[in-house]
Design an enzyme around this catalytic site. Structure first.
Site, PDB file in Angstrom:
ATOM      1  N   GLN A  76       0.824  -1.208   0.000  1.00 33.40           N
ATOM      2  CA  GLN A  76       0.000   0.000   0.000  1.00 33.40           C
ATOM      3  C   GLN A  76       0.860   1.261   0.000  1.00 33.40           C
ATOM      4  OE1 GLN A  76      -0.139  -2.487   2.225  1.00 33.40           O
ATOM      5  NE2 GLN A  76      -0.253  -1.755   4.340  1.00 33.40           N
ATOM      6  N   HIS A 119      18.456 -11.784   8.355  1.00 32.99           N
ATOM      7  CA  HIS A 119      17.550 -10.873   7.652  1.00 32.99           C
ATOM      8  C   HIS A 119      16.210 -11.531   7.367  1.00 32.99           C
ATOM      9  CE1 HIS A 119      19.292  -6.982   6.581  1.00 32.99           C
ATOM     10  NE2 HIS A 119      20.468  -7.566   6.594  1.00 32.99           N
ATOM     11  N   GLU A 134      25.045 -10.346  -3.616  1.00 26.38           N
ATOM     12  CA  GLU A 134      24.814  -8.969  -3.175  1.00 26.38           C
ATOM     13  C   GLU A 134      25.993  -8.462  -2.345  1.00 26.38           C
ATOM     14  OE1 GLU A 134      21.501  -6.485  -0.527  1.00 26.38           O
ATOM     15  OE2 GLU A 134      21.624  -8.672  -0.370  1.00 26.38           O
ATOM     16  N   HIS A 135      26.334  -9.193  -1.307  1.00 25.03           N
ATOM     17  CA  HIS A 135      27.471  -8.841  -0.450  1.00 25.03           C
ATOM     18  C   HIS A 135      28.551  -9.911  -0.611  1.00 25.03           C
ATOM     19  CE1 HIS A 135      23.806  -7.475   1.840  1.00 25.03           C
ATOM     20  NE2 HIS A 135      24.478  -6.332   1.795  1.00 25.03           N
ATOM     21  N   GLU A 191      17.432   4.147 -45.318  1.00 21.77           N
ATOM     22  CA  GLU A 191      16.479   3.467 -44.429  1.00 21.77           C
ATOM     23  C   GLU A 191      15.040   3.622 -44.885  1.00 21.77           C
ATOM     24  OE1 GLU A 191      17.233   5.150 -40.601  1.00 21.77           O
ATOM     25  OE2 GLU A 191      19.022   3.922 -40.242  1.00 21.77           O
ATOM     26  N   HIS A 243      12.165  11.986 -42.291  1.00 27.31           N
ATOM     27  CA  HIS A 243      13.459  12.290 -41.698  1.00 27.31           C
ATOM     28  C   HIS A 243      14.375  12.963 -42.734  1.00 27.31           C
ATOM     29  CE1 HIS A 243      12.098   9.544 -38.584  1.00 27.31           C
ATOM     30  NE2 HIS A 243      13.226   9.695 -37.887  1.00 27.31           N
TER      31      HIS A 243
END
Length: 429
Positions: A183, A254, A319-320, A407, A412
């Site tokens: 939320q 963790h 990560e570490h 192209e 362009h």
């Protein structure tokens, strides 16, 4: 390659099943926030956090009450940590330079480093009040030059978490809310009647928060998709099993799905560490969480050579990465895939998580193969510009015209041709 796994964790397909379980829940919550705004925030805050205050945004008086709830030493320690984070972030910001160069006669190209205008910083706090996440996101955003920083964290034990609120305020947050989970992320990204949306959302969180960021990416920017905390300890026999076990469990606490991996060229150290992990789990206050993480996601890998250690470490892309070897700088010189390196037995991941100044919001699940972690540059848009003289426009226009024709882009081509005609009086070749 002689690589031996003395302990393995859950297979990748089991982890993928865990991920899939949260998607539909998050999708439904975000749909309700988009439809019902503040009413949906209140429903879900009441449901998940038992929290339904008159206003989710904290007043100055409520913020001041959080200061009063802390010891003076707590406030000084928060200030100390923020000085370290700010100092390193300022050096990083100084490394980002605006440039302007003349690449051809009359052709001037440049780029400017522009901060994002508004950022939402999510600070987890349902299970542990992660004070440090306020430093890492809010301080860094403010150093980058972000004008409006919105900070949100869930209530803790039925009220705004005092330490988190104080850290957000000291860091310079412009708006502070006691609101958590999907939320909170949805409110910042989508906006409600009382909350203006932001351009970017940063900060770690649980699987539901990460999934909300994933589903909202594109509508808003994000720092990265942070999964469960990961740690890789690379060690040789210059250290012992006690310190290796402490550093593995220190991150395993963790969450129950946080991988902790020992990579070593010493089988004796590997077995000593496994025994020491089991011993420490009998006394660690967070053993219920850390023990499950170790049982389900812990790994112990033994290699024969330094080259194998580096190759396996880069494949894990943790990560570490904590390097406790006789020559840790070899890993700094040779490794390419990691979120952050912690070099030598004297340092550890907790320093980076809490106080030393490097950012702790880092890539997980092998994302270190293609991105670094949160830093000042994540809040910066490097935007280019160009300025051209009439003579240079005519010269560039002729080449551009031919390339557009190659192209098949007629519109362009005319953009170039009209300038060639006006500045030279002739048609493009």
């Amino acid at each position: 390659m002689a690589v031996r796994y003395l302990k393995t964790g859950k297979a990748a397909d089991e982890q993928a099943q865990d991920d899939a379980a949260v998607r539909s829940t998050v999708e439904a919550i975000l749909a309700e926030i988009a439809k019902d705004g503040d009413a949906a925030l209140r429903r879900y805050s009441t449901k998940f956090d038992g929290w339904s205050p008159q206003e989710f945004r904290l007043t100055r008086a409520e913020i001041d009450a959080c200061y009063a709830a802390l010891r003076p030493q707590d406030i000084e320690d928060i200030k100390f940590a923020q000085v370290q984070v700010r100092r390193f972030a300022e050096h990083q910001r100084a490394a980002l330079r605006d440039i302007e160069v003349e690449t051809l006669p009359g052709v001037v190209l440049g780029h400017k480093n522009l901060p994002v205008n508004s950022v939402g910083c999510y600070v987890p706090g349902g299970k542990y009040p992660l004070v440090a996440s306020a430093h890492m996101s809010v301080v860094t955003a403010k150093v980058a030059g972000v004008k409006r920083v919105v900070a949100m964290a869930p209530p803790f034990e039925g009220k705004p978490a005092p330490a988190i609120v104080v850290a957000m305020d000291l860091a310079g947050a412009d708006e502070i809310y006691a609101l958590g989970g999907v939320q909170a992320v949805g409110a910042m990204a989508l906006g409600t009647g009382t909350i203006a949306p932001v351009d970017m959302i940063v900060g770690p969180g649980n699987a539901f928060v990460a999934e909300a960021k994933r589903q909202l990416f594109g509508r808003i920017g994000i720092d990265l998709l942070a999964g469960p905390t990961e740690t890789l300890v690379i060690a040789d026999d210059s250290v012992d099993g006690e310190i290796c076990a402490a550093d593995l469990l220190g991150q395993a606490e963790h969450g129950p799905n946080s991988p902790a991996v020992l990579l070593t060229d010493s089988e004796k150290l590997a077995r000593d560490t496994m025994r020491e992990v089991e011993r420490q789990l009998t006394v660690l206050p967070t053993a219920a969480v850390a023990g499950k993480a170790w049982a389900d996601y812990g790994q112990v890998i033994v290699c024969d050579t330094r080259d194998e250690l580096i190759a396996v470490a880069d494949e894990i892309a943790s990560e570490h990465v904590q390097v406790m070897t006789r020559d840790p700088d070899e890993f700094l010189a040779r490794m390419t895939n990691y979120g952050a390196l912690f070099l030598g037995v004297e340092t550890n991941v907790a320093y980076g998580d809490k106080v030393i100044g490097t950012n702790h919001t880092l890539p997980t699940r092998k994302a270190a193969r293609y991105t670094g972690g949160l830093w000042v540059g994540k809040f910066i848009k490097t935007c280019t510009y160009q300025r051209v003289t009439r003579e240079a426009s005519a010269m560039i226009g002729e080449v551009c015209s031919r390339l557009c024709a190659l192209e098949g882009f007629a519109g362009h081509k005319e953009q170039a041709d009209i300038r060639v005609r006006r500045y030279t009086g002739k048609n493009a070749a």
